[in-house]
Motif scaffolding. Structure first.
Motif, mmCIF file in Angstrom:
data_model
loop_
_atom_site.group_PDB
_atom_site.id
_atom_site.type_symbol
_atom_site.label_atom_id
_atom_site.label_comp_id
_atom_site.label_asym_id
_atom_site.label_seq_id
_atom_site.Cartn_x
_atom_site.Cartn_y
_atom_site.Cartn_z
ATOM 1 N N LEU A 145 0.848 -1.195 0.000
ATOM 2 C CA LEU A 145 0.000 0.000 0.000
ATOM 3 C C LEU A 145 0.877 1.237 0.000
ATOM 4 C CD1 LEU A 145 -3.226 0.562 2.044
ATOM 5 C CD2 LEU A 145 -1.445 2.306 2.083
ATOM 6 N N SER A 146 0.543 2.189 -0.868
ATOM 7 C CA SER A 146 1.333 3.414 -0.943
ATOM 8 C C SER A 146 0.450 4.590 -1.314
ATOM 9 C CB SER A 146 2.465 3.267 -1.974
ATOM 10 O OG SER A 146 1.937 2.995 -3.258
ATOM 11 N N ILE A 147 0.887 5.791 -0.892
ATOM 12 C CA ILE A 147 0.216 7.040 -1.257
ATOM 13 C C ILE A 147 0.902 7.588 -2.496
ATOM 14 C CG2 ILE A 147 -0.352 9.380 -0.505
ATOM 15 C CD1 ILE A 147 -0.105 8.333 2.388
ATOM 16 N N VAL A 148 0.117 7.886 -3.536
ATOM 17 C CA VAL A 148 0.697 8.350 -4.794
ATOM 18 C C VAL A 148 0.287 9.781 -5.119
ATOM 19 C CG1 VAL A 148 0.898 6.023 -5.726
ATOM 20 C CG2 VAL A 148 -1.197 7.330 -6.136
ATOM 21 N N GLY A 149 -0.471 10.425 -4.245
ATOM 22 C CA GLY A 149 -0.878 11.795 -4.494
ATOM 23 C C GLY A 149 -2.050 12.185 -3.626
#
Length: 231
Positions: free
Chosen positions: A123-127
């Motif tokens: 899981l990652s934040i991309v914006g």
């Protein structure tokens, strides 16, 4: 003379061809199952049996609510909304999640209470981006399981203030006479108490009303991410 000695070989060759073709036919559904699900509609469309197969997921959506005590979050894209189990120790994702962040999730499906859930393995934040437009709850037909997990808005009068699951809980009635629980983040008890008897507007995420054993009560809750979601 007839080539008698070649007959068994021909039969064996034909047998292997048939077996190979059957193997390809049998493998085709399995290969199709391994194609990742890439939007909320596909995920929600799975049956309980299909969700239990642990199908692969690659989903991008806007975070609308994060419930850290559940290790869970809600994502919404243009096709609908999904619930994601987020364990930072497993998926390597952050813990400081906020509404409006664009999140990418890789993981697999599992059976939920009504709709399919997603268990994140990465899981990652991309914006960041605007929150999805909320569904208006002034129409009582909006209270149905198909709208569960969507971002919503509504109005009501606060009847009681209590607690549930470690969160302040507002019990309110809507203008149409529908009774609803609003849950605020932990630590906002004083703010919740100040709303007793008030007429409010709210924004949050629609969830199922569940018992402690996670049985569906047939009622709905709304999870508000802060006092800025109440006016």
């Amino acid at each position: 003379m007839f080539p008698i000695r070649n007959v068994p070989r021909q039969r064996a060759t034909l047998g292997w061809l048939v077996i190979g073709q059957l193997a390809l036919v049998a493998a085709w559904p399995l290969a199709a199952q391994q194609t990742p699900l890439t939007n909320a509609s596909q995920i929600r469309g799975l049956s309980a049996a299909e969700a239990a197969q642990g199908r692969p997921v690659k989903l991008r959506g806007t975070l609308t609510a994060y419930i850290p005590e559940w290790n869970g979050l809600f994502l919404q894209d243009e096709t609908g909304a999904a619930y994601v189990e987020h364990n930072p120790a497993r998926d390597g994702g952050p813990t400081d999640l906020q509404p409006g962040q664009i999140v990418e999730v890789a993981g697999k499906t599992r059976t939920g209470v009504v709709h399919c859930d997603v268990v994140a393995s990465a899981l990652s934040i991309v914006g960041t981006g605007p929150l999805p437009l909320p569904l208006d709850l002034s129409n009582t037909n909006s209270f149905n399981v198909e709208n569960e997990r969507l971002r919503v808005e509504g109005t009501g009068q606060v009847l009681e203030v209590g607690a549930g699951g470690g969160r302040p809980r507002l019990q309110l009635v809507t203008p149409a006479g529908y009774y609803l629980n609003l849950f605020l983040p932990p630590g906002q008890t004083d703010e919740a108490q100040s709303l007793r008897g008030a007429a409010i507007e709210f924004e949050g995420v629609l969830g199922l009303g569940l018992t402690a054993g996670k049985w569906n009560t047939g009622q709905f809750d709304v999870y508000v991410m802060g006092m800025d979601g109440i006016h």
